[in-house]
Design a protein around this motif. Structure first.
Motif, PDB file in Angstrom:
ATOM      1  N   ARG A 126     -16.728  25.569  -8.245  1.00 27.08           N
ATOM      2  CA  ARG A 126     -16.106  25.380  -6.933  1.00 27.08           C
ATOM      3  C   ARG A 126     -15.390  24.023  -6.905  1.00 27.08           C
ATOM      4  NH1 ARG A 126     -20.848  26.769  -2.736  1.00 27.08           N
ATOM      5  NH2 ARG A 126     -19.131  26.500  -1.253  1.00 27.08           N
ATOM      6  N   TYR A 127     -14.364  23.933  -7.727  1.00 26.15           N
ATOM      7  CA  TYR A 127     -13.672  22.659  -7.935  1.00 26.15           C
ATOM      8  C   TYR A 127     -12.908  22.214  -6.690  1.00 26.15           C
ATOM      9  CZ  TYR A 127     -14.684  24.156 -12.698  1.00 26.15           C
ATOM     10  OH  TYR A 127     -15.314  24.588 -13.821  1.00 26.15           O
ATOM     11  N   SER A 128     -12.302  23.146  -5.998  1.00 27.30           N
ATOM     12  CA  SER A 128     -11.534  22.797  -4.803  1.00 27.30           C
ATOM     13  C   SER A 128     -12.451  22.244  -3.716  1.00 27.30           C
ATOM     14  CB  SER A 128     -10.781  24.030  -4.288  1.00 27.30           C
ATOM     15  OG  SER A 128      -9.981  23.697  -3.180  1.00 27.30           O
ATOM     16  N   THR A 129     -13.630  22.862  -3.560  1.00 26.80           N
ATOM     17  CA  THR A 129     -14.604  22.370  -2.574  1.00 26.80           C
ATOM     18  C   THR A 129     -15.059  20.962  -2.928  1.00 26.80           C
ATOM     19  OG1 THR A 129     -15.377  24.637  -2.204  1.00 26.80           O
ATOM     20  CG2 THR A 129     -16.827  22.851  -1.466  1.00 26.80           C
ATOM     21  N   ALA A 130     -15.345  20.746  -4.206  1.00 30.30           N
ATOM     22  CA  ALA A 130     -15.776  19.416  -4.651  1.00 30.30           C
ATOM     23  C   ALA A 130     -14.689  18.383  -4.384  1.00 30.30           C
ATOM     24  CB  ALA A 130     -16.111  19.442  -6.144  1.00 30.30           C
ATOM     25  N   SER A 131     -13.436  18.756  -4.616  1.00 33.26           N
ATOM     26  CA  SER A 131     -12.315  17.833  -4.379  1.00 33.26           C
ATOM     27  C   SER A 131     -12.207  17.465  -2.908  1.00 33.26           C
ATOM     28  CB  SER A 131     -11.015  18.468  -4.860  1.00 33.26           C
ATOM     29  OG  SER A 131      -9.911  17.630  -4.600  1.00 33.26           O
TER      30      SER A 131
END
Length: 451
Positions: A126-131
């Motif tokens: 969930r890279y977008s959430t982490a960003s």
């Protein structure tokens, strides 16, 4: 299984005046170890490692009994909680022992805990959430930078070292906070209501979008709440609880049917960026206002010649699946982009490079959205459309035309992928209210005159 032992730290660097060494508890867990100092310094001959007896110091018998009892209590606690402890990192285990048996207050810091919090999202893909969460933390760091009198108008690419090898070498399941940002970290218990109010005021002045402030506050609040579920002494520490974190409806900028037709018909050089942006827009519009990110992620295998099948990226963890029959206009767009040599795993649209690593996709996507927004504005200008078009305009246009045609809002809501009809009503409240008032006004003003 975690183990605890009592020993003298006889390393040369630990030695103090009088050739004495610190007495420590060594915690062993997951093939690594940490030590907890006991504030006692002894010569080697003053400590029996086998019996754990102290001698040659004042009240040696009393100190021996206390230390042996503490060692025994910790050993019993480790055995009773071994199922839970098995899942902990060595740092969490050490932290819990210090709090349980030595009354040490939590030194957990916001950025330190966030390193673990964001690491979980990366492990889940969930890279977008982490960003998004990291953006909130960057705003916090910039506020701290300003408080030190330094220039807060700086670009922060990342707060953490996310190199997998470095993380594994550190022996912890978390990102590593970069050295230059350590001075701006704060203990979670050091965050109080007044500090967070000042932080909110700072963001309100810095960001033009009111929603950005609310999003960032909710992100940091989520991190603090997560820390509270992991550490008992932080459970009731809620410095953001009574600070408003509301969101505001974004301005809806739909195209009218007439404007949409002008956009279709305006002359553009084939293969130009503006021409490409128009095709992307028309595909999104014909697919119920599909999100630009979802368009970028569609692969050749998801198109069967008639339908596009996909999980909406924003809500895929809720199983938000769509199967959309393609209109003639959408099929024309697909035909423009599809290539005979496309592999099934190739992206259908040339937005993301095929070899983009998963943890970079969301950043490349953000760059491509900027590209799209820039060139769709060019299309709007050439079509004499005086509206600030963005990647959301296709979604707003699809919804607005549907509402104008009298389509049930529940069907509009399903097409948009909203979790509830209320979400749709909140997003398009002005339009819905306008229709209601128009209908009421028409009935009243067209009522028959009294005879």
């Amino acid at each position: 299984m975690a183990k605890v032992t009592l020993l003298l730290d006889t390393r040369e660097k630990s030695k103090i005046k009088g050739d004495r060494y610190p007495l420590v508890l060594r915690i062993g867990h997951q093939s690594t170890s940490r030590t907890i100092g006991l504030d006692k310094y002894l010569k080697p001959e003053q400590f029996n490692e086998s019996t754990h007896e102290l001698k040659g110091i004042t009240n040696s018998v009393r100190h021996t009994k206390r230390i042996q009892k503490t060692l025994s209590d910790i050993d019993l606690w480790l055995d009773e909680n071994k199922a839970d402890i098995k899942l902990w990192s060595i740092n969490k285990l050490k932290d819990q022992i210090e709090k349980q048996f030595f009354n040490k207050q939590s030194e957990l810091t916001l950025l330190g805990y966030s390193a673990k919090f964001l690491y979980r999202f990366h492990k889940e893909g969930r890279y977008s959430t982490a960003s998004s969460y990291e953006d909130a933390l960057k705003a916090f760091v910039k506020y701290k930078i300003k408080l030190t009198g330094e220039n807060d108008q700086v670009t922060i690419k990342s707060l953490f070292n996310k190199n997998k090898q470095d993380i594994e070498k550190s022996g912890d399941s978390a990102f590593i906070l970069l050295d230059q940002y350590i001075p701006y970290d704060v203990p979670i218990k050091g965050l109080d209501v007044e500090f967070m109010k000042d932080f909110k005021a700072y963001m309100s002045e810095r960001f033009t979008s009111r929603n950005t402030v609310g999003i960032f506050l909710r992100s940091i609040n989520a991190i603090l709440n997560d820390a509270g579920t992991s550490f008992a002494d932080l459970k009731d520490h809620k410095p953001l609880e009574n600070i408003k974190k509301g969101s505001f409806a974004n301005e809806i900028r739909p195209l009218s049917i007439e404007e949409l037709q002008r956009l279709r018909e305006v002359e553009l050089p084939p293969s130009s960026p503006a021409y490409r942006a128009r095709l992307d827009f028309l595909f999104m519009f014909n697919n119920m206002g599909m999100n630009f990110y979802d368009v970028a992620l569609i692969k050749r295998m998801q198109f069967d010649g008639e339908r596009i099948k996909y999980f909406r990226n924003k809500t895929k963890y809720e199983g938000d699946f769509f199967s959309v029959k393609q209109s003639p206009e959408a099929l024309n767009v697909i035909e423009y982009f599809i290539k005979p040599d496309h592999d099934t795993d190739d992206y259908l649209f040339p937005i993301l490079p095929k070899d983009t690593p998963p943890d970079r996709i969301f950043r490349v996507k953000n760059d491509k959205i900027k590209w799209f927004n820039k060139h769709i504005k060019t299309v709007a200008a050439k079509a004499n459309i005086e509206k600030n078009m963005t990647s959301y305009t296709a979604r707003d246009t699809w919804s607005n035309i549907g509402l104008d045609l009298g389509i049930d809002i529940r069907k509009i809501s399903a097409g948009l992928g909203h979790s509830t009809v209320e979400v749709t009503q909140n997003s398009y409240s002005a339009k819905i209210q306008e229709r209601i008032l128009d209908d009421i006004n028409a009935v009243i003003t067209n009522s028959p005159s009294p005879s």
